[in-house]
Scaffold this active site. Structure first.
Site, PDB file in Angstrom:
ATOM      1  N   HIS A 141      63.812  49.690  36.995  1.00  0.00           N
ATOM      2  CA  HIS A 141      63.453  51.038  37.396  1.00  0.00           C
ATOM      3  C   HIS A 141      63.931  51.229  38.826  1.00  0.00           C
ATOM      4  CE1 HIS A 141      61.153  51.930  33.849  1.00  0.00           C
ATOM      5  NE2 HIS A 141      60.292  50.937  34.050  1.00  0.00           N
ATOM      6  N   CYS A 206      67.123  54.386  37.669  1.00  0.00           N
ATOM      7  CA  CYS A 206      67.031  55.784  38.075  1.00  0.00           C
ATOM      8  C   CYS A 206      67.128  55.897  39.590  1.00  0.00           C
ATOM      9  CB  CYS A 206      65.712  56.389  37.615  1.00  0.00           C
ATOM     10  SG  CYS A 206      65.603  56.613  35.839  1.00  0.00           S
TER      11      CYS A 206
END
Length: 637
Positions: A141, A206
């Site tokens: 992430h 991301c």
């Protein structure tokens, strides 16, 4: 159905707002995890048209291995959603880069602190010394300029939001790694072994929470072909950083847990990298490959169950100073001269018979040498060192090699490769004339050194061949080899020459009087000292890391560094390892802790004692080359 790598999602991977299924995604070609990379049509780079045309502006990437790859793959998190499908990305990337000739290391589920420690340790890995490129991949992430560790705090955490507004904000405390701090671990100051080598970074994470919903616009293209090269490079040069998405946007992946076609499981970004690199790396440079990756990802689309269109576009930024190619299937840079080519030097004519191989500073050929037109030819080895475009430091090392070989010319020792001649090729005119010691002019194009031809190759190749057959060297052969090596080093030390790069690849094998004769070569890093037994300071770190004595890291050392190297060669011959790196790491730990290094049970206690006397941590307690020579010579076989 696609899941995002959004950093702030909770553990609900089937959230309808972050899963998409579009018509183009289903039409992508079938892609297997164990795919085959398209290889170059040649086995030597010099025969590739694009390399012939522009080789001065292309990074050399021919080492074995090409380089080291670190993959940090975070799947399970304390407070963030599980990254389903990331294990497929890991397998695809490992398969891809191993086919490109890289050695891959994988670390799973790392905290932010561990990720930074991993980066620092990997950046200093001694395996980078002889490798020509480096790759780091993070699958996790993330947020804007941050990568998530497994202990990452959600972005909606109140304590985190307050801390981030302060000047003393520490991302590690909240399970986050600042990408700029991560990259700095690999610059030339922090990782000198990676200086002037291309470093590739791929971040599948991301970079924010925004969703790219797409818009209808005309096709546009742009190119940027500007390049820059300089001998003295900035500390942060030779990087290329590739992100899965544009700043502030999410990146997308397809988790296998949802039960769809597994051929497309994993992230859009990694799918595109493996698809594009596997098909086009044989012909295209990295910039072109990444542009294709951008195009392939941008062509994909999807739609959530709520009817929201989802798109994605990767981004890469480059600090490379040359073009970078993976060269799949290429074994070496190859030859710049062909069989039948002739060189008319001041001391006769050299006719190229064949290319033998490439070394640290040049390429080596077998030649037929005639002093006069009607004389009988003599087979000699000719080393061609291309000086054009070489840094001044490298030129000095090449000059030193010629001069030190010339210094030993009067020696009658048969275990030192015999220097025969050296001459210079002048740029533009191609005129050849004798090399004058100490002079390397900018107008010189190439330096040639001729020496004995050793028809049996080198000791490194022989060790590899023996290991591949699962065999062990006979003790008699091992001690005979060590005796010959020690004899050569003893002779060099009489000339006050410390070799500093003694390794199997620099030990050539000739066939004389119906037996193998080892000959020491590779004097590019050798040093003339006031006395071989006098400790002196040296600013540069020399030798190949696997054969480097502990004191060489401090920059102050003397002739016993060559004895250490002999000891490591003896150890390698005895254990015949498939992978020497791990064995040497264990050996270093034992030596550093004052422990005894043992040999396999087939060797005697005296053999083990002999080894430990050559690799003593204290250089003053090591045997000298004459003692090694006498001991090996007197073995009762």
């Amino acid at each position: 159905m696609i899941t995002t790598d959004r950093e702030d999602l909770k553990k609900y991977p089937r959230d309808a707002n972050h899963q998409v299924d579009g018509p183009k995604a289903s039409k992508l070609p079938k892609f297997e995890v164990q795919f085959q990379v398209e290889k170059c049509k040649e086995t030597v780079a010099i025969k590739l048209p694009y390399y012939q045309k522009d080789k001065e502006m292309i990074y050399k990437n021919f080492s074995t291995p090409r380089g080291l790859v670190l993959i940090i793959n975070n799947k399970e998190f304390d407070q963030l959603e599980t990254r389903y499908g990331t294990e497929v990305d890991e397998k695809k990337l490992k398969n891809l880069f191993e086919q490109f000739g890289y050695k891959v290391q994988i670390l799973n589920d790392r905290t932010a602190k561990e990720m930074m420690e991993d980066a620092k340790e990997f950046a200093k890995n001694i395996g980078h010394k002889n490798a020509q490129s480096c790759i780091v991949i993070v699958l996790s992430h993330g947020g804007y300029d941050e990568l998530a560790g497994t202990n990452c705090s959600p972005s909606n955490d109140e304590e985190f939001k307050k801390a981030r507004m302060k000047e003393d904000y520490d991302p590690i405390k909240y399970g986050r790694v600042n990408t700029h701090a991560f990259l700095r671990c690999f610059n030339s100051k922090e990782a000198p072994l990676l200086a002037n080598k291309p470093k590739l970074f791929f971040f599948q994470a991301c970079r924010g929470n925004d969703i790219d919903r797409g818009i209808h616009v005309p096709d546009t293209t742009s190119t940027n072909t500007s390049t820059y090269s300089n001998d003295k490079k900035p500390i942060e040069a030779d990087f290329i950083v590739c992100h899965a998405s544009a700043p502030n946007y999410i990146s997308l992946r397809k988790p296998p847990s949802l039960g769809y076609n597994r051929d497309d499981d994993g992230s859009w970004f990694v799918y595109a990298i493996c698809e594009v690199f596997g098909k086009f790396a044989a012909e295209e440079d990295l910039y072109s490959l990444l542009t294709r990756v951008n195009n392939l990802v941008a062509e994909r689309d999807g739609k959530t169950k709520n009817g929201v269109n989802v798109k994605q576009i990767p981004e890469f930024s480059s600090r490379l100073t040359k073009k970078f190619y993976f060269f799949p299937g290429i074994e070496s840079e190859g030859s710049t001269m062909d069989p039948g080519d002739t060189l008319k030097s001041p001391r006769g004519v050299y006719e190229i018979v064949k290319w033998i191989g490439s070394g640290l500073f040049g390429e080596v050929y077998l030649t037929n040498h005639k002093v006069k037109r009607d004389s009988n030819p003599e087979q000699v080895a000719l080393k061609k060192i291309i000086l054009h475009g070489m840094s001044e430091k490298r030129k000095e090392e090449c000059k030193k090699e010629a001069e030190l070989m010339k210094k030993t010319k009067s020696s009658t020792n048969q275990h030192i490769v015999k220097y025969l001649d050296s001459f210079i090729e002048k740029a533009y005119t191609g005129e050849l004339f004798s090399y004058i010691a100490g002079i390397i002019s900018p107008s010189y194009n190439s330096l040639f050194i001729t020496m004995d031809y050793c028809s049996r190759g080198d000791l490194n190749s022989k060790i590899k061949a023996n290991v591949s057959l699962g065999g062990h060297f006979d003790s008699k052969i091992i001690y005979d080899y060590i005796y010959q090596i020690a004899d050569a080093i003893n002779e060099l030390h009489k000339y006050n020459i410390v070799h500093r790069d003694l390794k199997p690849a620099n030990i050539l094998i000739a066939w004389e009087n119906d037996k193998e004769v080892l000959k020491i070569s590779g004097f590019g890093l050798a040093k003339v000292t006031d006395s071989p037994n006098m400790s002196q300071s040296h600013s540069e770190v020399c030798d190949t890391p696997l054969y480097m004595a502990p004191e060489q890291h401090s920059g102050r050392y003397q002739s016993p560094v060559d004895i250490w190297a002999i000891g490591i060669i003896f150890y390698e011959l005895c254990i015949a390892p498939k992978e020497l790196t791990n064995e040497i790491k264990d050996l270093w730990k034992k030596v550093d802790n004052g422990q005894r290094v043992n040999l396999p049970s087939r060797y005697s206690e005296s053999d083990t004692t002999w080894l430990n006397n050559m690799i003593a941590k204290d250089p003053n307690k090591r045997m000298n080359p004459n003692q090694v020579y006498v001991a090996a010579r007197s073995k009762p076989f």
